[in-house]
Design a protein around this motif. Structure first.
Motif, PDB file in Angstrom:
ATOM      1  N   TYR A 155       0.844  -1.210   0.000  1.00 48.86           N
ATOM      2  CA  TYR A 155       0.000   0.000   0.000  1.00 48.86           C
ATOM      3  C   TYR A 155       0.874   1.253   0.000  1.00 48.86           C
ATOM      4  O   TYR A 155       0.621   2.199  -0.752  1.00 48.86           O
ATOM      5  N   ASN A 156       1.890   1.248   0.838  1.00 49.47           N
ATOM      6  CA  ASN A 156       2.789   2.404   0.894  1.00 49.47           C
ATOM      7  C   ASN A 156       3.549   2.576  -0.416  1.00 49.47           C
ATOM      8  O   ASN A 156       3.761   3.705  -0.878  1.00 49.47           O
ATOM      9  N   ARG A 157       3.964   1.464  -1.020  1.00 46.92           N
ATOM     10  CA  ARG A 157       4.641   1.562  -2.311  1.00 46.92           C
ATOM     11  C   ARG A 157       3.685   2.083  -3.385  1.00 46.92           C
ATOM     12  O   ARG A 157       4.046   2.908  -4.228  1.00 46.92           O
ATOM     13  N   LEU A 158       2.449   1.611  -3.334  1.00 49.62           N
ATOM     14  CA  LEU A 158       1.451   2.002  -4.330  1.00 49.62           C
ATOM     15  C   LEU A 158       1.182   3.503  -4.271  1.00 49.62           C
ATOM     16  O   LEU A 158       1.037   4.174  -5.301  1.00 49.62           O
ATOM     17  N   LEU A 159       1.130   4.048  -3.070  1.00 44.15           N
ATOM     18  CA  LEU A 159       0.753   5.446  -2.889  1.00 44.15           C
ATOM     19  C   LEU A 159       1.886   6.434  -3.166  1.00 44.15           C
ATOM     20  O   LEU A 159       1.687   7.647  -3.068  1.00 44.15           O
ATOM     21  N   ARG A 160       3.065   5.932  -3.509  1.00 43.74           N
ATOM     22  CA  ARG A 160       4.140   6.852  -3.874  1.00 43.74           C
ATOM     23  C   ARG A 160       3.793   7.642  -5.132  1.00 43.74           C
ATOM     24  O   ARG A 160       4.234   8.770  -5.327  1.00 43.74           O
ATOM     25  N   ASP A 192       4.680  -0.323 -11.369  1.00 45.08           N
ATOM     26  CA  ASP A 192       6.101  -0.550 -11.624  1.00 45.08           C
ATOM     27  C   ASP A 192       6.451  -1.998 -11.306  1.00 45.08           C
ATOM     28  O   ASP A 192       5.574  -2.823 -11.002  1.00 45.08           O
ATOM     29  N   LYS A 193       7.728  -2.319 -11.359  1.00 47.41           N
ATOM     30  CA  LYS A 193       8.146  -3.695 -11.151  1.00 47.41           C
ATOM     31  C   LYS A 193       7.813  -4.188  -9.751  1.00 47.41           C
ATOM     32  O   LYS A 193       7.433  -5.360  -9.563  1.00 47.41           O
ATOM     33  N   ARG A 245       5.303  -7.268  -8.890  1.00 42.23           N
ATOM     34  CA  ARG A 245       5.722  -8.403  -8.050  1.00 42.23           C
ATOM     35  C   ARG A 245       4.732  -8.622  -6.914  1.00 42.23           C
ATOM     36  O   ARG A 245       4.366  -9.759  -6.593  1.00 42.23           O
ATOM     37  N   ASP A 246       4.271  -7.530  -6.301  1.00 41.22           N
ATOM     38  CA  ASP A 246       3.281  -7.635  -5.219  1.00 41.22           C
ATOM     39  C   ASP A 246       2.001  -8.312  -5.707  1.00 41.22           C
ATOM     40  O   ASP A 246       1.414  -9.152  -5.008  1.00 41.22           O
ATOM     41  N   ILE A 247       1.559  -7.937  -6.901  1.00 42.19           N
ATOM     42  CA  ILE A 247       0.321  -8.505  -7.459  1.00 42.19           C
ATOM     43  C   ILE A 247       0.487  -9.998  -7.725  1.00 42.19           C
ATOM     44  O   ILE A 247      -0.408 -10.801  -7.405  1.00 42.19           O
ATOM     45  N   GLU A 248       1.607 -10.385  -8.312  1.00 40.78           N
ATOM     46  CA  GLU A 248       1.825 -11.797  -8.615  1.00 40.78           C
ATOM     47  C   GLU A 248       1.870 -12.640  -7.351  1.00 40.78           C
ATOM     48  O   GLU A 248       1.326 -13.750  -7.300  1.00 40.78           O
TER      49      GLU A 248
END
Length: 599
Positions: free
Chosen positions: A242-247, A363-364, A368-371
């Motif tokens: 979530y934190n990565r997504l919100l960047r 992004d990559k 990766r999180d989704i997979e």
């Protein structure tokens, strides 16, 4: 195919339920009491009697007596709880929500979010309308007493937000500019759909229909990533993602649109139909988790408080996040929705803006999180066994004719069923509402009693007469009714015990020994999680077991039939949802024969 060809074929039109709850509406709802310490400790020991062997029970009894002695640790903690009760709206609710939900790090999918599956509908000639601003849900009552209605407005424009150590709940409906949109998701693609016109009026059915048709035309299957899958992850994992997504700014705007929306509407592809017998189970599982990453699980945002699910094949239901609401309120809301009359207003001749498609930059790291989330969710879904059935032999009228509480009767039947499968009693809980009190949520009712054990041991014993079995059944039912009455008075034992434990932690004390006892650990390992969610519709609630070696059983009693759902995990060799479901059906028929012999 969704039948969107004409206004009359619109599957549903959802508008905001605005439940304006004035302070005066709660004036007659009292504060939740702190039960007497001695009463709770006595009830705790009684609850352990049918579960523990004599030597372990004696050990636990000594620890409980030490904890509860005058001037002891229990008395000190009790005094602090009494002070807390005077200075808070509800002395246990915030603690309960934090401890049971927000600090729980298991995935919301299967482990937490319940689903309500409703009978298959033909969407050609029906619509659902949720009443608008001028509407209010009437104050509900239980046994002539008003119930707290505070949770209803909190259902809308709210969302659970993942955090690194614990989650939080965001409520946007009470902000100065309350949200006026819902989120529609189809083929993994999210859309922001405004349901109010620029002049503040609610959109009409035909306007909403037109907008849904537009969304359908924009959402044909693509190679879009199923962003919703991320919300099914372990909470630590999702919190980091979530934190990565919100960047990214685009992602922040899209996530905020989902979180602030009144609710989500998930338009699913058809449920695979194997047979009529298995369809009900597959349909309930579809609402619960979406069916997997190759099906509709990407059409969910599991953090969202309310998600209405509608399938192209007529399957439909509701999925909810329970840190904010409870099953009975959701069932009541559904009844209110289905009871609404069509809105005859004609649509104003105003061109509508296109529904806003929500975009995500992936992004990559996010890929990766989704997979990883896909793999984990499919493992979880494949592990869950769901069995839904309609018991048609009789309903709640049978126990009523015999002057027995229908819910208590079913609870005793579940105890007998579990014993027949596993040859033991197990820690099991039913849910009682605490809405008779301001801000009240739920309390556990511990279903195993010494009276239930006596009945279970006697029922399949051919040497015991029918008259004795009947008497033991009545005593078991009455014992359960007594526990229910205590819980409805705010005198259940489990929330009180939790409060005492958390009060000690808040004061910086060591956890009291009674909570470190093996008896306490065993008695709170809920192998049988049950719940009655009565509704005026032929619906059934479905949720996952609380423990890996347990079951979850939910039921909706009607006059002449009862809807059941049973779930278990395939990874446990001892449990089997199909076996327990078949045993429940046989047990109910055996109890009917006991009450009303055919010969």
């Amino acid at each position: 195919m969704f039948q969107f060809a004409s206004r009359d074929s619109c599957p549903l039109c959802f508008l905001q339920v605005c439940v304006r709850q004035e302070q005066s509406r709660f004036s007659s709802v009292p504060q939740q009491p702190v039960p007497p310490l001695a009463q709770t400790l006595q009830g705790y020991l009684q609850a352990l009697e049918p579960l523990l062997p004599p030597d372990e029970l004696a050990h636990t009894r000594r620890m409980v007596h030490e904890f509860g002695r005058p001037g002891g640790l229990g008395s000190q903690l009790q005094k602090r709880l009494d002070i807390r009760a005077k200075n808070t709206k509800n002395w246990i609710t915030d603690w309960w929500v934090q401890c049971s939900y927000l600090e729980n790090r298991e995935p919301l999918a299967v482990h937490s979010n319940p689903a309500i599956s409703l009978p298959r509908r033909d969407f050609n000639d029906w619509r659902i309308i949720v009443g608008g601003d001028e509407g209010q849900l009437p104050v509900e009552q239980l046994r002539g007493r008003p119930l707290c209605m505070e949770l209803y407005p909190l259902m809308f424009s709210s969302c659970r937000v993942p955090g690194p150590k614990h989650d939080s709940i965001a409520h946007y409906g009470r902000s100065r500019r309350s949200p006026t949109h819902i989120t529609v998701v189809r083929n993994y693609q999210f859309f922001q759909l405004e349901v109010y016109n620029s002049d503040g009026s609610r959109m009409t059915e035909s306007q909403i229909h037109s907008q849904l048709f537009r969304i359908r035309s924009q959402s044909w299957k693509t190679d879009k990533e199923p962003m919703g899958i991320l919300t099914s992850e372990h909470r630590h994992t999702w919190g980091a993602a979530y934190n990565r997504l919100l960047r990214d700014k685009i992602n922040r705007e899209s996530v905020r649109a989902i979180e602030t929306g009144l609710f989500s509407l998930c338009l699913d592809s058809p449920v695979m139909r194997i047979s009529d017998e298995k369809y009900a189970s597959r349909k309930a599982a579809q609402v619960l988790h979406g069916g997997g990453t190759f099906s509709n699980s990407g059409n969910r945002w599991f953090d969202k408080t309310l998600q209405f699910v509608v399938g192209e094949d007529g399957s439909w239901g509701l999925l909810y996040e329970q840190a904010t609401t409870e099953g009975v309120q959701v069932a009541t809301l559904l009844h209110h929705i289905l009871d609404e009359k069509p809105d005859p207003k004609r649509a104003p001749l105003i061109p509508l803006p296109m529904p806003k498609k929500l975009y995500f930059y992936i992004d990559k790291e996010i890929k990766r999180d989704i997979e990883l989330a896909k793999q984990n969710l499919d493992i979880l879904i494949n592990d869950l066994d769901v069995k839904v059935f309609n018991f048609k032999t009789f309903g709640k009228e049978l126990p009523k004719r015999n002057k027995l509480s229908p819910n208590a009767f079913i609870q005793v039947a579940l105890q007998l069923s579990y014993y027949r499968v596993h040859n033991e009693m197990c820690p099991s809980c039913d849910i009682a509402s605490q809405r008779m009190f301001r801000g009240g949520r739920t309390e556990y009712i511990r279903s195993p009693t010494k009276e239930a054990l006596a009945f279970v041991l006697a029922f399949d014993d051919a040497s015991v007469s029918r008259e004795v079995k009947l008497q033991l059944l009545r005593e078991a039912v009455e014992a359960y009714v007594a526990l229910t009455d205590l819980a409805l008075k705010g005198c259940g034992i489990d929330r009180h015990l939790l409060g005492l434990k958390l009060q000690a932690i808040e004061q910086g004390l060591s956890i009291p020994k009674i909570f470190m006892d093996t008896g306490y650990g065993y008695a709170t390992h809920w192998k049988l999680r049950t719940g009655q969610v009565p509704a005026n519709t032929d619906s059934v609630m479905c949720f996952g077991p609380l423990v890996p070696d347990g079951y979850a059983v939910c039921y909706n009693p009607q006059a002449d039939h009862v809807h059941f759902s049973v779930t278990a995990f395939n990874c446990c060799e001892e449990t089997n949802a199909e076996t327990l479901a078949q045993t429940v059906q046989k047990t109910l028929c055996d109890l009917q024969e006991l009450l009303e012999p055919t010969v």
